[in-house]
Design a protein around this motif. Structure first.
Motif, PDB file in Angstrom:
ATOM      1  N   HIS A 120       5.187   0.913  -0.926  1.00 18.50           N
ATOM      2  CA  HIS A 120       6.399   1.307  -1.638  1.00 18.50           C
ATOM      3  C   HIS A 120       6.401   0.582  -2.986  1.00 18.50           C
ATOM      4  CE1 HIS A 120      11.093   1.211  -1.934  1.00 18.50           C
ATOM      5  NE2 HIS A 120      10.536   2.084  -2.795  1.00 18.50           N
ATOM      6  N   PHE A 121       6.245   1.378  -4.053  1.00 20.32           N
ATOM      7  CA  PHE A 121       6.192   0.813  -5.395  1.00 20.32           C
ATOM      8  C   PHE A 121       7.513   1.088  -6.097  1.00 20.32           C
ATOM      9  CE2 PHE A 121       1.809   1.992  -4.277  1.00 20.32           C
ATOM     10  CZ  PHE A 121       1.182   0.768  -4.407  1.00 20.32           C
ATOM     11  N   LEU A 185       6.094   6.290  -3.218  1.00 19.57           N
ATOM     12  CA  LEU A 185       5.670   5.990  -1.848  1.00 19.57           C
ATOM     13  C   LEU A 185       4.240   6.473  -1.703  1.00 19.57           C
ATOM     14  CD1 LEU A 185       8.843   7.248   0.108  1.00 19.57           C
ATOM     15  CD2 LEU A 185       8.341   4.935  -0.711  1.00 19.57           C
ATOM     16  N   LEU A 186       3.408   5.578  -1.200  1.00 18.43           N
ATOM     17  CA  LEU A 186       2.006   5.927  -0.989  1.00 18.43           C
ATOM     18  C   LEU A 186       1.678   5.735   0.486  1.00 18.43           C
ATOM     19  CD1 LEU A 186      -0.820   6.670  -2.048  1.00 18.43           C
ATOM     20  CD2 LEU A 186      -1.209   4.206  -2.429  1.00 18.43           C
ATOM     21  N   LEU A 187       1.283   6.839   1.104  1.00 19.14           N
ATOM     22  CA  LEU A 187       0.885   6.812   2.498  1.00 19.14           C
ATOM     23  C   LEU A 187      -0.627   6.985   2.512  1.00 19.14           C
ATOM     24  CD1 LEU A 187       3.889   8.007   2.328  1.00 19.14           C
ATOM     25  CD2 LEU A 187       3.448   8.930   4.628  1.00 19.14           C
ATOM     26  N   CYS A 188      -1.314   6.121   3.259  1.00 22.53           N
ATOM     27  CA  CYS A 188      -2.771   6.216   3.231  1.00 22.53           C
ATOM     28  C   CYS A 188      -3.373   5.723   4.528  1.00 22.53           C
ATOM     29  CB  CYS A 188      -3.345   5.435   2.044  1.00 22.53           C
ATOM     30  SG  CYS A 188      -2.885   3.697   2.003  1.00 22.53           S
ATOM     31  N   THR A 189      -4.564   6.234   4.805  1.00 25.26           N
ATOM     32  CA  THR A 189      -5.310   5.823   5.985  1.00 25.26           C
ATOM     33  C   THR A 189      -6.277   4.706   5.570  1.00 25.26           C
ATOM     34  OG1 THR A 189      -6.976   7.517   5.539  1.00 25.26           O
ATOM     35  CG2 THR A 189      -5.128   8.138   6.972  1.00 25.26           C
ATOM     36  N   PRO A 190      -6.951   4.072   6.523  1.00 26.76           N
ATOM     37  CA  PRO A 190      -7.856   2.971   6.174  1.00 26.76           C
ATOM     38  C   PRO A 190      -8.966   3.372   5.184  1.00 26.76           C
ATOM     39  CG  PRO A 190      -7.377   2.926   8.495  1.00 26.76           C
ATOM     40  CD  PRO A 190      -6.769   4.180   7.971  1.00 26.76           C
ATOM     41  N   GLY A 191      -9.328   4.655   5.169  1.00 23.01           N
ATOM     42  CA  GLY A 191     -10.354   5.079   4.221  1.00 23.01           C
ATOM     43  C   GLY A 191      -9.943   4.827   2.790  1.00 23.01           C
ATOM     44  N   ILE A 192      -8.638   4.704   2.503  1.00 21.99           N
ATOM     45  CA  ILE A 192      -8.145   4.404   1.157  1.00 21.99           C
ATOM     46  C   ILE A 192      -7.941   2.907   0.969  1.00 21.99           C
ATOM     47  CG2 ILE A 192      -6.188   4.676  -0.413  1.00 21.99           C
ATOM     48  CD1 ILE A 192      -7.906   7.160  -0.318  1.00 21.99           C
ATOM     49  N   TRP A 193      -7.107   2.321   1.905  1.00 21.52           N
ATOM     50  CA  TRP A 193      -6.744   0.921   1.625  1.00 21.52           C
ATOM     51  C   TRP A 193      -7.899  -0.061   1.851  1.00 21.52           C
ATOM     52  CZ3 TRP A 193      -7.228  -2.116   5.886  1.00 21.52           C
ATOM     53  CH2 TRP A 193      -6.973  -1.573   7.184  1.00 21.52           C
ATOM     54  N   ASN A 232     -13.523   8.841   6.466  1.00 25.20           N
ATOM     55  CA  ASN A 232     -12.438   9.791   6.167  1.00 25.20           C
ATOM     56  C   ASN A 232     -11.372   9.050   5.387  1.00 25.20           C
ATOM     57  OD1 ASN A 232     -12.631  11.327   9.486  1.00 25.20           O
ATOM     58  ND2 ASN A 232     -13.961  11.544   7.719  1.00 25.20           N
ATOM     59  N   TYR A 233     -10.853   9.713   4.392  1.00 27.21           N
ATOM     60  CA  TYR A 233      -9.795   9.065   3.622  1.00 27.21           C
ATOM     61  C   TYR A 233      -8.728  10.089   3.298  1.00 27.21           C
ATOM     62  CZ  TYR A 233     -12.276  11.112  -0.399  1.00 27.21           C
ATOM     63  OH  TYR A 233     -12.899  11.987  -1.270  1.00 27.21           O
ATOM     64  N   THR A 234      -7.469   9.597   3.312  1.00 19.67           N
ATOM     65  CA  THR A 234      -6.320  10.447   3.013  1.00 19.67           C
ATOM     66  C   THR A 234      -5.290   9.604   2.282  1.00 19.67           C
ATOM     67  OG1 THR A 234      -6.670  11.793   4.979  1.00 19.67           O
ATOM     68  CG2 THR A 234      -4.488  11.882   3.973  1.00 19.67           C
ATOM     69  N   ALA A 235      -4.782  10.130   1.230  1.00 22.71           N
ATOM     70  CA  ALA A 235      -3.721   9.460   0.469  1.00 22.71           C
ATOM     71  C   ALA A 235      -2.690  10.500   0.092  1.00 22.71           C
ATOM     72  CB  ALA A 235      -4.277   8.811  -0.790  1.00 22.71           C
ATOM     73  N   ALA A 236      -1.402  10.159   0.359  1.00 22.63           N
ATOM     74  CA  ALA A 236      -0.294  11.045   0.010  1.00 22.63           C
ATOM     75  C   ALA A 236       0.677  10.245  -0.846  1.00 22.63           C
ATOM     76  CB  ALA A 236       0.405  11.549   1.262  1.00 22.63           C
ATOM     77  N   ALA A 237       0.959  10.786  -2.027  1.00 23.01           N
ATOM     78  CA  ALA A 237       1.853  10.104  -2.962  1.00 23.01           C
ATOM     79  C   ALA A 237       3.139  10.888  -3.100  1.00 23.01           C
ATOM     80  CB  ALA A 237       1.198   9.964  -4.314  1.00 23.01           C
TER      81      ALA A 237
END
Length: 614
Positions: A120-121, A185-193, A232-237
């Motif tokens: 959360h930015f 708000l940034l939602l992400c899976t481990p492939g991103i973070w 696998n990576y997923t990011a939702a902003a």
């Protein structure tokens, strides 16, 4: 309405990396009043079923069925997805890391299980980051791992909780967090973070003006690392360019609500107090009733009226039961038991079950000395009385046997003996029963006596008849007199009168009337005769002789018997005739009737001036 008055922009990127199958999944729904964003990372290796997609679909379906910002509702949606994964775990156990964000465009609630993250930015800075449910996160909280090493720590994938876990499922549900304009708000899976450090995220955020550019930048960073294996990576902003501004709450409305609530509580409280008051009053009344009945029972027990004491104790015990007063309940039950035993003993005496009566009295004595109202000596007296009644009952039964054998005098004697014993034992029921039996016995005795006297009198009468026939008038009169006395004794009045007549007849036979001789002349009358008085009966006796009449008048006379020759002598012409008398009654009967008779001839007075006829 909320959505129209707010500005939320969403973009996402999801790729399989160096793998063929992308097991990440992201989906979201933005409704008029609420929105839900769900990202998941499938942790299993099932090629046919995508656990991440399945979990996201179930959560969104439940959210759309009943949109809510409630933490309980979000918990229920996550548990529904969890149960579904467990149900579908046929070949392999399905499991996933899941992150959910629910917002009403003003506030948000987020929930996570596993290690999918939320950043959360606000104002270009990190406001919060969700915590992984992993061993590495636990080490970080214990201070054993630094923040910058968390994303690369070897235990970052060792999850302590995740969706589809067989034993327990404990997702984290946040409190409501207000959103501000410009929040990201940034939602992400481990492939991103795992590949994008926080500084790199902040730089990307600074360079991006919309969610698409942010997600693209993050993807570029991941790919720029040129790892040999890209997960696998997923990011939702989600860019909250404008949040929904809620109107200030109506203060008066809230004051009224609070007032109504307080009034309701006051009424409810008053009702409770009133109910408590009524309950206290009722309890007090019940206590008074219990005390009153107990005292009444004690008084009856002291007076020896155990049936009434039993009833009073029963009422008092019922009151104690309502009060749930175990102490008084037990006390009253014991008193009731004593009174019941004595009452049962009395009933057994009435029924003639004297052994059972003694047993019941003995049982009462065993407990009576514990309680003051009961007098042991009174119960002992009842035992003695029951034994006395038993004895007199045996005497009465013996009398019954004599009565059945028609020995009424012996039966009467035994009945009288039992009657005296019943009086001494104060046994009214036995007294009444014995009185009846004595009357029956006396009646039988009297009947026999009368029959005997009647028989004796009849025999005397027959004896008198025989003596009369034998012309023994004295013996006949004596027998008739004795018979008359016996008839008189037994009140047979008809027979008494009959004996009187027979005595008179015998006496008449014994003392017959002698006819008088002589003639009376009357010059002025044509009728003459001898008149003799019967002193005994007071009847005039007339010796039938026709006289002569003087003068012109004549008189007719009848001679009842031809043997009674006329001896009249008169100067005038006389006419006489003999005729058979017509009277049929005997002389004695004529005497009883008080009429003037003699030897079956009825007298008629002569007419002085003329003739007469008889």
């Amino acid at each position: 309405m909320r959505k129209e008055n707010s500005d939320f922009k969403t973009a996402f990127v999801s790729e399989a990396g160096s793998f063929i199958d992308n097991r990440d999944y992201f989906a979201f729904v933005e409704l008029e009043d609420m929105a839900c964003y769900v990202i998941a990372d499938g942790l299993d290796t099932d090629r046919e079923v995508h656990s991440a997609k399945m979990a996201v679909s179930v959560i969104l379906e439940n959210f759309m069925a009943k949109p809510s910002l409630s933490r309980r509702k979000i918990q229920q949606d996550l548990e529904a997805a969890h149960e579904w994964l467990k149900f579908e775990s046929r070949r392999v156990r399905l499991k996933a890391s899941v992150l959910v964000v629910v917002t009403n465009y003003t506030k948000m609630v987020w929930a996570s299980c596993g290690n999918a993250r939320l950043y959360h930015f606000r104002g270009g800075r990190l406001n919060l980051r969700s915590k992984d449910q992993s061993l590495a996160q636990l080490l970080l909280e214990d201070g054993r791992v630094s923040e910058d090493r968390l994303s690369s720590h070897e235990e970052r994938g060792n999850l302590l909780n995740y969706m589809g876990r067989p034993d327990r499922f404990e997702p984290f549900i946040s409190e409501k967090t207000p959103l501000s304009d410009g929040d990201v708000l940034l939602l992400c899976t481990p492939g991103i973070w795992e590949e994008v450090e926080l500084p790199e995220m902040l730089d990307a955020l600074a360079e991006s003006s919309d969610p698409d550019s942010l997600t693209d930048t993050l993807e570029d960073i991941v790919l720029s690392k040129q790892r040999q294996t890209v997960n696998n990576y997923t990011a939702a902003a989600i860019y909250a360019n404008k949040t929904f501004a809620e109107k200030p709450k109506n203060r008066k409305k809230w004051i009224m609500r609070i007032g109504i609530m307080l009034l309701t509580l006051a009424i409810a409280g008053g009702g409770i107090w009133y109910a408590k008051y009524r309950q206290a009053v009722k309890l007090a009344e019940t206590v008074a009733v219990m005390t009153e009945f107990e005292q009444e029972g004690d008084e009856y027990a002291s007076a020896g009226d155990y049936p009434k004491a039993l009833k009073a104790y029963s009422e008092a015990k019922n009151a104690a039961s309502k009060l749930k007063d175990k102490l008084h309940f037990q006390l009253l039950r014991n008193k009731q038991r004593v009174a019941q035993a004595v009452t049962d003993g009395d009933e057994y005496v009435k029924d003639g079950s004297f052994d059972m009566a003694v047993d019941s009295y003995t049982k009462a004595i065993g407990e009576a000395d514990k309680y003051k109202p009961f007098k042991v000596e009174d119960i002992e007296a009842r035992i003695e009385r029951s034994e006395a009644v038993a004895k007199l009952t045996e005497v009465m039964k013996e009398g019954d046997i004599h009565f059945q054998n028609q020995d009424y005098n012996s039966a009467l004697e035994l009945y009288r003996k039992a009657y005296r014993a019943a009086i001494e034992a104060n046994y009214p029921g036995g007294q009444k029963q014995l009185e009846t039996k004595m009357e029956e016995a006396e009646g039988k005795i009297n009947h026999i006596y009368r029959e005997t006297k009647t028989l004796q009198a009849d025999n005397l009468e027959k004896k008198g008849d025989r003596a009369l026939a034998a012309l023994d008038y004295n013996a006949a009169i004596e027998a008739y007199t004795l018979a008359q006395e016996m008839y008189q004794e037994i009140d047979k009045l008809e027979r008494v009168l009959a004996m009187e007549r027979k005595i008179a007849k015998a006496d008449e036979k014994r003392n017959p009337i002698v006819p008088a001789s002589g003639q009376n002349a009357d010059s002025g009358a044509g009728l003459s005769g001898n008149l003799g008085g019967n002193g005994a009966n007071g009847a005039a006796a007339w010796n039938g002789a026709a006289g002569t009449t003087a003068g012109g008048g004549g008189a007719a006379s009848h001679n009842g018997s031809s043997s009674q020759a006329p001896a009249a002598n008169s100067q005038g012409q006389a006419q006489s005739s003999n005729s058979q008398g017509t009277g049929s009654s005997s002389g004695s009967e004529q005497a009883e009737a008080g009429s003037s008779t003699t030897n079956g001839i009825q007298d008629t007075s002569a007419a002085p001036g003329g003739g007469g006829e008889s």
